[in-house]
Design a protein around this motif. Structure first.
Motif, PDB file in Angstrom:
ATOM      1  N   ILE A  72     -24.379  -9.410 -18.311  1.00  0.00           N
ATOM      2  CA  ILE A  72     -24.793  -9.208 -16.923  1.00  0.00           C
ATOM      3  C   ILE A  72     -24.831  -7.708 -16.662  1.00  0.00           C
ATOM      4  O   ILE A  72     -24.238  -6.922 -17.412  1.00  0.00           O
ATOM      5  CB  ILE A  72     -23.844  -9.903 -15.925  1.00  0.00           C
ATOM      6  CG1 ILE A  72     -22.420  -9.328 -16.045  1.00  0.00           C
ATOM      7  CG2 ILE A  72     -23.848 -11.399 -16.092  1.00  0.00           C
ATOM      8  CD1 ILE A  72     -21.472  -9.825 -14.959  1.00  0.00           C
ATOM      9  N   SER A  73     -25.526  -7.323 -15.630  1.00  0.00           N
ATOM     10  CA  SER A  73     -25.560  -5.909 -15.272  1.00  0.00           C
ATOM     11  C   SER A  73     -25.665  -5.783 -13.765  1.00  0.00           C
ATOM     12  O   SER A  73     -26.203  -6.670 -13.089  1.00  0.00           O
ATOM     13  CB  SER A  73     -26.742  -5.207 -15.947  1.00  0.00           C
ATOM     14  OG  SER A  73     -27.964  -5.781 -15.525  1.00  0.00           O
ATOM     15  N   PRO A  74     -25.127  -4.707 -13.206  1.00  0.00           N
ATOM     16  CA  PRO A  74     -25.266  -4.488 -11.763  1.00  0.00           C
ATOM     17  C   PRO A  74     -26.737  -4.328 -11.399  1.00  0.00           C
ATOM     18  O   PRO A  74     -27.550  -3.858 -12.204  1.00  0.00           O
ATOM     19  CB  PRO A  74     -24.489  -3.183 -11.537  1.00  0.00           C
ATOM     20  CG  PRO A  74     -23.608  -3.027 -12.744  1.00  0.00           C
ATOM     21  CD  PRO A  74     -24.372  -3.638 -13.866  1.00  0.00           C
ATOM     22  N   LEU A  75     -27.070  -4.720 -10.173  1.00  0.00           N
ATOM     23  CA  LEU A  75     -28.430  -4.598  -9.675  1.00  0.00           C
ATOM     24  C   LEU A  75     -28.422  -3.868  -8.340  1.00  0.00           C
ATOM     25  O   LEU A  75     -27.437  -3.930  -7.590  1.00  0.00           O
ATOM     26  CB  LEU A  75     -29.066  -5.984  -9.474  1.00  0.00           C
ATOM     27  CG  LEU A  75     -29.274  -6.854 -10.714  1.00  0.00           C
ATOM     28  CD1 LEU A  75     -29.767  -8.242 -10.292  1.00  0.00           C
ATOM     29  CD2 LEU A  75     -30.270  -6.207 -11.670  1.00  0.00           C
ATOM     30  N   VAL A  76     -29.516  -3.190  -8.042  1.00  0.00           N
ATOM     31  CA  VAL A  76     -29.676  -2.613  -6.709  1.00  0.00           C
ATOM     32  C   VAL A  76     -29.559  -3.744  -5.691  1.00  0.00           C
ATOM     33  O   VAL A  76     -30.112  -4.826  -5.867  1.00  0.00           O
ATOM     34  CB  VAL A  76     -31.043  -1.910  -6.589  1.00  0.00           C
ATOM     35  CG1 VAL A  76     -31.338  -1.555  -5.136  1.00  0.00           C
ATOM     36  CG2 VAL A  76     -31.066  -0.661  -7.455  1.00  0.00           C
ATOM     37  N   ASP A 128     -19.904 -11.535  -5.209  1.00  0.00           N
ATOM     38  CA  ASP A 128     -20.819 -12.680  -5.256  1.00  0.00           C
ATOM     39  C   ASP A 128     -22.168 -12.323  -4.650  1.00  0.00           C
ATOM     40  O   ASP A 128     -22.256 -11.665  -3.607  1.00  0.00           O
ATOM     41  CB  ASP A 128     -20.233 -13.867  -4.493  1.00  0.00           C
ATOM     42  CG  ASP A 128     -19.058 -14.502  -5.218  1.00  0.00           C
ATOM     43  OD1 ASP A 128     -18.900 -14.223  -6.421  1.00  0.00           O
ATOM     44  OD2 ASP A 128     -18.306 -15.259  -4.574  1.00  0.00           O
ATOM     45  N   ARG A 129     -23.234 -12.788  -5.314  1.00  0.00           N
ATOM     46  CA  ARG A 129     -24.603 -12.551  -4.855  1.00  0.00           C
ATOM     47  C   ARG A 129     -25.131 -13.776  -4.123  1.00  0.00           C
ATOM     48  O   ARG A 129     -24.843 -14.903  -4.512  1.00  0.00           O
ATOM     49  CB  ARG A 129     -25.521 -12.288  -6.044  1.00  0.00           C
ATOM     50  CG  ARG A 129     -25.208 -11.033  -6.832  1.00  0.00           C
ATOM     51  CD  ARG A 129     -25.908 -11.043  -8.186  1.00  0.00           C
ATOM     52  NE  ARG A 129     -25.802  -9.757  -8.882  1.00  0.00           N
ATOM     53  CZ  ARG A 129     -26.060  -9.577 -10.161  1.00  0.00           C
ATOM     54  NH1 ARG A 129     -26.435 -10.613 -10.909  1.00  0.00           N
ATOM     55  NH2 ARG A 129     -25.947  -8.375 -10.705  1.00  0.00           N
ATOM     56  N   LYS A 130     -25.939 -13.563  -3.108  1.00  0.00           N
ATOM     57  CA  LYS A 130     -26.620 -14.688  -2.461  1.00  0.00           C
ATOM     58  C   LYS A 130     -27.875 -15.063  -3.247  1.00  0.00           C
ATOM     59  O   LYS A 130     -28.315 -16.207  -3.208  1.00  0.00           O
ATOM     60  CB  LYS A 130     -26.970 -14.376  -1.009  1.00  0.00           C
ATOM     61  CG  LYS A 130     -27.997 -13.286  -0.797  1.00  0.00           C
ATOM     62  CD  LYS A 130     -28.298 -13.082   0.690  1.00  0.00           C
ATOM     63  CE  LYS A 130     -29.011 -14.286   1.283  1.00  0.00           C
ATOM     64  NZ  LYS A 130     -29.355 -14.084   2.708  1.00  0.00           N
ATOM     65  N   ASN A 131     -28.461 -14.099  -3.940  1.00  0.00           N
ATOM     66  CA  ASN A 131     -29.595 -14.343  -4.826  1.00  0.00           C
ATOM     67  C   ASN A 131     -29.784 -13.108  -5.695  1.00  0.00           C
ATOM     68  O   ASN A 131     -29.203 -12.052  -5.429  1.00  0.00           O
ATOM     69  CB  ASN A 131     -30.883 -14.655  -4.037  1.00  0.00           C
ATOM     70  CG  ASN A 131     -31.234 -13.578  -3.024  1.00  0.00           C
ATOM     71  OD1 ASN A 131     -31.290 -12.396  -3.324  1.00  0.00           O
ATOM     72  ND2 ASN A 131     -31.468 -13.997  -1.782  1.00  0.00           N
ATOM     73  N   TYR A 132     -30.578 -13.260  -6.724  1.00  0.00           N
ATOM     74  CA  TYR A 132     -30.953 -12.089  -7.514  1.00  0.00           C
ATOM     75  C   TYR A 132     -32.250 -12.385  -8.252  1.00  0.00           C
ATOM     76  O   TYR A 132     -32.588 -13.537  -8.540  1.00  0.00           O
ATOM     77  CB  TYR A 132     -29.850 -11.686  -8.505  1.00  0.00           C
ATOM     78  CG  TYR A 132     -29.669 -12.615  -9.677  1.00  0.00           C
ATOM     79  CD1 TYR A 132     -30.310 -12.369 -10.898  1.00  0.00           C
ATOM     80  CD2 TYR A 132     -28.866 -13.746  -9.576  1.00  0.00           C
ATOM     81  CE1 TYR A 132     -30.145 -13.235 -11.968  1.00  0.00           C
ATOM     82  CE2 TYR A 132     -28.697 -14.606 -10.640  1.00  0.00           C
ATOM     83  CZ  TYR A 132     -29.339 -14.346 -11.835  1.00  0.00           C
ATOM     84  OH  TYR A 132     -29.182 -15.200 -12.896  1.00  0.00           O
ATOM     85  N   PRO A 181     -38.849  -8.070  -9.623  1.00  0.00           N
ATOM     86  CA  PRO A 181     -38.132  -6.799  -9.743  1.00  0.00           C
ATOM     87  C   PRO A 181     -36.619  -7.016  -9.770  1.00  0.00           C
ATOM     88  O   PRO A 181     -36.134  -7.992  -9.194  1.00  0.00           O
ATOM     89  CB  PRO A 181     -38.538  -6.050  -8.470  1.00  0.00           C
ATOM     90  CG  PRO A 181     -38.817  -7.126  -7.477  1.00  0.00           C
ATOM     91  CD  PRO A 181     -39.417  -8.252  -8.256  1.00  0.00           C
ATOM     92  N   PRO A 182     -35.875  -6.128 -10.441  1.00  0.00           N
ATOM     93  CA  PRO A 182     -34.424  -6.299 -10.576  1.00  0.00           C
ATOM     94  C   PRO A 182     -33.687  -5.888  -9.309  1.00  0.00           C
ATOM     95  O   PRO A 182     -33.430  -4.708  -9.071  1.00  0.00           O
ATOM     96  CB  PRO A 182     -34.071  -5.383 -11.754  1.00  0.00           C
ATOM     97  CG  PRO A 182     -35.118  -4.321 -11.712  1.00  0.00           C
ATOM     98  CD  PRO A 182     -36.370  -4.951 -11.184  1.00  0.00           C
ATOM     99  N   VAL A 183     -33.354  -6.867  -8.484  1.00  0.00           N
ATOM    100  CA  VAL A 183     -32.728  -6.588  -7.190  1.00  0.00           C
ATOM    101  C   VAL A 183     -31.917  -7.800  -6.774  1.00  0.00           C
ATOM    102  O   VAL A 183     -32.227  -8.934  -7.165  1.00  0.00           O
ATOM    103  CB  VAL A 183     -33.819  -6.240  -6.133  1.00  0.00           C
ATOM    104  CG1 VAL A 183     -34.760  -7.396  -5.932  1.00  0.00           C
ATOM    105  CG2 VAL A 183     -33.214  -5.783  -4.819  1.00  0.00           C
ATOM    106  N   ALA A 184     -30.856  -7.567  -6.008  1.00  0.00           N
ATOM    107  CA  ALA A 184     -29.972  -8.654  -5.569  1.00  0.00           C
ATOM    108  C   ALA A 184     -29.840  -8.638  -4.046  1.00  0.00           C
ATOM    109  O   ALA A 184     -30.009  -7.609  -3.393  1.00  0.00           O
ATOM    110  CB  ALA A 184     -28.592  -8.509  -6.216  1.00  0.00           C
ATOM    111  N   ASN A 185     -29.511  -9.816  -3.523  1.00  0.00           N
ATOM    112  CA  ASN A 185     -29.128  -9.974  -2.113  1.00  0.00           C
ATOM    113  C   ASN A 185     -30.239  -9.626  -1.119  1.00  0.00           C
ATOM    114  O   ASN A 185     -29.973  -9.123  -0.030  1.00  0.00           O
ATOM    115  CB  ASN A 185     -27.872  -9.134  -1.811  1.00  0.00           C
ATOM    116  CG  ASN A 185     -26.684  -9.588  -2.633  1.00  0.00           C
ATOM    117  OD1 ASN A 185     -26.428 -10.778  -2.769  1.00  0.00           O
ATOM    118  ND2 ASN A 185     -25.966  -8.643  -3.224  1.00  0.00           N
ATOM    119  N   ILE A 186     -31.486  -9.936  -1.489  1.00  0.00           N
ATOM    120  CA  ILE A 186     -32.596  -9.767  -0.547  1.00  0.00           C
ATOM    121  C   ILE A 186     -32.496 -10.861   0.513  1.00  0.00           C
ATOM    122  O   ILE A 186     -32.362 -12.046   0.199  1.00  0.00           O
ATOM    123  CB  ILE A 186     -33.952  -9.867  -1.272  1.00  0.00           C
ATOM    124  CG1 ILE A 186     -34.149  -8.673  -2.204  1.00  0.00           C
ATOM    125  CG2 ILE A 186     -35.100  -9.967  -0.271  1.00  0.00           C
ATOM    126  CD1 ILE A 186     -34.518  -7.386  -1.508  1.00  0.00           C
TER     127      ILE A 186
END
Length: 293
Positions: free
Chosen positions: A38-42, A62-66, A70-75
């Motif tokens: 795994i890796s951190p995401l913007v 915890d993420r709501k989505n990812y 494009p590599p991004v989380a929590n939109i």
């Protein structure tokens, strides 16, 4: 060593820039993330260990989505911008993007721009029963921009739409400091043809806008973006009320099956015929995907 928490707002070549209450910090990620694949995401909220002015990310909340492309989380919200004229909107592209958004737990908001050039009613009628927010917007009269500002508050949002639909003009109204070029694809936000994997968050008012190249080149052939045929109907929110009325239950494709509750709702004018046509077109695109591939 000090433990701090914040949000990743930019990622460049293995360095993560984390906005915390104490300031903006350049961080690396712990090697243990690589071992876990795994890796951190913007967009991630993270905990990091601060040594001097540099940090090491030790925990991803915890993420709501990812997304991986494009590599991004929590939109929280994807604003899908289409102009009512010059150019005319492509409803299939809108429905493909909104389906992708719903599938990933992101709220789609459809923005019909340039409403000063032509009436949006033809297009609004397609979406009024969709269960999705739909706005009219004009950069000239500023119609709809206050509503967009309100929706952005406290959220991470992204904008997508083809070149020339007015994304840059809208964003310049939301935050004049952006100084984005108009009448062209912005090099700062909402890029259409670029495929770079770099993503950044920019603070606008009380929320963030994500610079997320990749939405406009959405391709369901890519395994990270795939929606499978048995999942597609759930990506059209207005179908939910009628799917339990299908004679053949969960096996109903809502395409040609006899006794289909969704098809009856289309016939009765309760679901947009155009939306259903685009559902069928998407179904044909995904129907041969296998989950084990």
């Amino acid at each position: 060593m000090t433990l701090l928490s914040g949000r990743i707002v930019q990622s460049i070549s293995g360095f993560y820039y984390v906005e915390a209450a104490e300031g903006l910090f350049e961080c690396k990620a712990k090697g243990s993330f690589r071992n876990k694949k795994i890796s951190p995401l913007v967009g991630d909220t993270v905990v990091f260990e601060l040594n001097g002015e540099k940090g090491v990310i030790s925990e991803i909340k915890d993420r709501k989505n990812y997304l991986m492309r494009p590599p991004v989380a929590n939109i929280d919200i994807l604003f899908i911008v289409a102009s009512v004229d010059d150019p005319k909107p492509n409803l299939y592209v809108i429905d493909k993007l909104s389906a992708f958004s719903v599938f990933h737990g992101i709220e789609p908001v459809i923005v019909f721009s340039k409403c000063d050039l032509a009436s949006p009613e033809e297009f609004l009628s397609v979406y009024k029963k969709s269960g999705m927010k739909t706005l009219c917007c004009s950069a000239q009269s500023r119609e709809g921009t206050d509503e967009i500002k309100e929706l952005i508050k406290g959220k991470i949002c992204a904008f997508t739409g083809n070149s020339g639909v007015g994304k840059s003009s809208i964003l310049n109204i939301l935050d004049p400091a952006l100084l984005l070029p108009t009448n062209a694809i912005s090099n700062k936000l909402g890029r259409g043809r670029h495929t770079t994997r770099s993503v950044s968050l920019y603070r606008i008012g009380e929320g963030f806008i994500a610079d997320t190249p990749g939405f406009s080149s959405l391709d369901f052939e890519n395994t990270t973006e795939r929606i499978y045929k048995d999942e597609l109907a759930d990506c059209f929110p207005e179908f939910a009320e009628y799917t339990d009325k299908c004679k053949f239950g969960v096996s109903c494709s809502h395409v040609t099956d006899k006794g289909c509750g969704v098809l009856k709702a289309v016939s009765d004018g309760l679901i947009s015929e155009k939306r259903h046509e685009n559902y069928i077109r998407l179904y044909e695109e995904v129907k041969n995907f296998k989950k084990w591939e």
